[in-house]
Design an enzyme around this catalytic site. Sequence first.
Site, PDB file in Angstrom:
ATOM      1  N   ILE A 680       0.823  -1.221   0.000  1.00 38.75           N
ATOM      2  CA  ILE A 680       0.000   0.000   0.000  1.00 38.75           C
ATOM      3  C   ILE A 680       0.847   1.257   0.000  1.00 38.75           C
ATOM      4  CG2 ILE A 680      -2.005  -1.076   1.100  1.00 38.75           C
ATOM      5  CD1 ILE A 680      -1.070   0.061   3.765  1.00 38.75           C
ATOM      6  N   GLY A 681       2.174   1.105  -0.013  1.00 38.57           N
ATOM      7  CA  GLY A 681       3.047   2.273  -0.045  1.00 38.57           C
ATOM      8  C   GLY A 681       4.492   1.842  -0.107  1.00 38.57           C
ATOM      9  N   THR A 682       5.327   2.727  -0.647  1.00 39.15           N
ATOM     10  CA  THR A 682       6.742   2.405  -0.720  1.00 39.15           C
ATOM     11  C   THR A 682       7.548   3.679  -0.609  1.00 39.15           C
ATOM     12  OG1 THR A 682       8.442   1.262  -2.012  1.00 39.15           O
ATOM     13  CG2 THR A 682       6.846   2.581  -3.247  1.00 39.15           C
ATOM     14  N   GLY A 683       8.815   3.538  -0.203  1.00 43.17           N
ATOM     15  CA  GLY A 683       9.687   4.688  -0.029  1.00 43.17           C
ATOM     16  C   GLY A 683      11.125   4.241   0.034  1.00 43.17           C
ATOM     17  N   GLY A 686      11.799   1.294   2.492  1.00 45.94           N
ATOM     18  CA  GLY A 686      11.215  -0.011   2.255  1.00 45.94           C
ATOM     19  C   GLY A 686       9.785   0.135   1.796  1.00 45.94           C
ATOM     20  N   ASP A 802      11.686  14.059  12.200  1.00 46.46           N
ATOM     21  CA  ASP A 802      11.111  13.945  10.858  1.00 46.46           C
ATOM     22  C   ASP A 802       9.600  14.127  10.894  1.00 46.46           C
ATOM     23  OD1 ASP A 802      11.016  13.671   8.163  1.00 46.46           O
ATOM     24  OD2 ASP A 802      11.349  11.517   8.122  1.00 46.46           O
TER      25      ASP A 802
END
Length: 954
Positions: A680-683, A686, A802
């Site tokens: 459902i997501g990546t960056g 990972g 962050d």
Amino acid sequence: MAAIVSLFLVPSSAKSSSPSSLSSSAEAKALLNSHWWGNFSSTNHCDLAGIVCNGAGSVIRMEPSLFYLNRRLENMNWSSLPNLEYIDLSGSGLAGRIPNEIGTLPKLTHLNLSLNYGLNEGVLPPTLGNLSQLVHLDISETNIIGPIPSSISSLSRLAKLFLHSNQLDGFIPRDIGRLKNLVELNLSHNNLSGSIPKSIGNLTALTQLSLSSNRLTACIPLEISNLTSLVEMHLRANILQGPIPREIGKLKNLVELSLSLNSLDGPIPPSIGNLSALTHLFLHSNNLNHSIPIEIGNLKKLVRIKLAANYLRGPIPREIGKLKNLVELSLSINNLHGPIPPSIGNLIGLTLLDLQSNKLDGSIPSEIGELKSLIMVQMDHNKLQGPIPHEIGKLKNLVELSLSINSLHGPIPPSIGNLTILTRLFLDSNKLDSSIPQSIGHLSSLSYLDISSNQLNGPIPSEIGELKSLIMVLMNNNKLQGPIPQEIGNLASLTNLSLDDNLLTGHIPLSIGRLCNLEYLNFAGNDLKGTIPGELAYLRKLKHLDLSHNNLFGKIPYCLCLVTTFYLSYNPRLESQILNKNECYEVCYQAKFCSSGFPSEVDTTKRTMILALVLSLLGIAFLSFLRFVVCFCFRKSRTIQSEARGTNHGDICCIWNYDGRIAYEDIINATNDFDIRYCIGTGGYGSVYKAQLPSGKVVALKKLHRLEAEDPTFDHCFRNEVQMLTNVRHKNIVKLYGFCLHNRCMFLVYEYMEKGSLFCALRFDVEASEIGWTKRVNIVKATAHALSYLHHDCNPPIVHRDISSNNILLNSQLEAFVADFGTARLLNPDSSNQTVIAELAYTIVVTEKCDVYSFGVVALETIMGKHPGDILSSLRSLPRENMMITDILDPRLPPPTNPIVAGNIVLVAKMAFACLCPEPRSRPTMLRLSQEFLSHKKALAAPLATISLLQLLN
């Protein structure tokens, strides 16, 4: 049966006993066939309740009683009642619509259908214009919709026209000026739009004109000055623009003038001083500017004057003292400056004096002591100087006194103790010094006391314990000394007690446990010693507790973990850790009897608490042992499996689901070994996967990239990250359910957030429109509370480093949770994927003020609906541009109308700008921000559209 019914008939003085004409027979048939009178079967219709006949037996009046009438107008054959002159069916429970046939009554002079809220199925019939003899027409409060028919202008005999409190729309008929006999006209509380027709100036007989609460626009027509017979003129709550015409001074019979809640601008015309009969002048909530004309002193009969919420400037004219009949004077939320004129002491009948939110300076005149009828005094948010006059003690009818946010100095006068019916006393944010007078104990009716942010010294008088009605006590930010008096425990109604940032010493009084309604308790920033009393366990309603920055020592009571938010940092000698809520609930079980009073058998309670504590600790030890055994067995099992494959990865896995079983295999199965379909997501760090366990529980998995997992230095940092997240416990921080460390498979198991990140929610119009102003404010507050916990309640403190809208996640209820505690950064500090924070433009040393700056960015982004990059880059030019706060709010949401919501938005913006200060040391701490959000409950005094960013920066 007929005999029984006849008992309810109302006799009439003008009824014919034997009507014989054909017309009367038709009338009888029409009345009886309507069934308004049930099954009544008498042949003499003039005997019906509420029916009045003339000598010939013809109906001339209809006034049915509420007992009989709950019917529809269209059921009556109106054309069969040709001699009807008078209809009053007000409040009779009528339903349906007004039929066109009502216009077939040629002799009708009076028609009243008001207060029939069931008449909501139609519009005003145009046939009303046929009622040429009509003098009185009242169809108010009936929920009629549609336009006002232009035919109504044909009713040349009409003297009273009441159509108010409906849902009429469209324009006021242009020919309304033809109703030259009109004396009263009320069209208020509808949805009428357009301008006020100039022909209204022809209604020279008019004494009452009410067009309030519509959507009327444009200017007030000059022709309105022709209405010299006017006694009342109400045009409030429209969208009228332009100046108040100076010709208004011709209306010398005016008693009430209300033009408030419009967009009128320009000056108050001096000609208003000609209205010598005026008793009520309401011009508040407009855009009026210039000074208050001195001619206002000519209005000797004036009782109430409201000029608040404008842009009036200049001094308060001393001529105001001539208005000796004045009961209410409201000049708040303007730009008035100069001193309060001593002549104000002449207004001996005054009950309300509202001068707040101006720029008034000088001292409070001692003449104020002459206003002995005063009930409310509001002078806060000015620049008043000097002492509070001791004459204030003469105002024995005073219920509220607000002098906060000025520059008043000197002592609180002891005479204040004479105000025995005072319920609200606000003296905060001044320069008051000396000690709190003991006479304050005489204010037996006091509910709200705020003397915070002054320079008060000396002890807190024990007499405060006499104020049994107190709900809120704010004494923080002073120089108060000595112990907290035990008598504070007598304030059983208290919900908010703030004594922080003083010089208080001694122990926390045990009597604090008697404050069973307390929700907010702040003793931070003092020099309190001793242990934290276990009696705090009795405060079952406590939501916020701050004992930080003191010298407390000893064990931390277990029951503090039942408090929603608490701060204990900077008490270096405090011992032990606080258990989580599930672990300590049984320990605190006995505290629930607080509602029955403070316990007298302390020894028995202590024994119960100790026994519960022992049982709880034994249970915790057993759970810890069980967890160790299960994890050890699982690790051993995985090692054996690895050896069978000829490898030994040395993995560590601790993933728990709610029934206590290891769920590693469940996760692998749920994601089909991390198949791309579940991503459902990546960056750079990972990928994130969604997994549903067999129990139905949905979790989010953050799986690290393979190359990162193979880095030997990565493993050590990853373990440190897991240890930190395991110890973090806060309701606004995403929960870590488990983790897996393996040379080729490393992932974290998190609480799943249905709505994703705040960043994504704000980037799409549909999602953004779901996040209303209240939810956005709550998102900012939740983020502040979470960061305050990380900075001030974790040992050692945790700096997130962050904070961004990408790392604020939202659940299905749009509640906010802080996530992503710098995993990639901590695991590989040199990674090029590390988030770049604007904070680095100002400082190289990374401290908690990094998070404060980033929080300010997120707070602005939340209310703007986009990243505030343009605002950040133009902060230095704001004094020239002078942007308004409404210019930066997310345009996808309608502007907030609730004053409380608007106040919260202003607070968010103000706090955000404070966080963006270029000098890190000048930024507030997250603890202070969290406290501000918890204690702020004030409505916005000024209109939101009048607040500039420059004001917030200052």
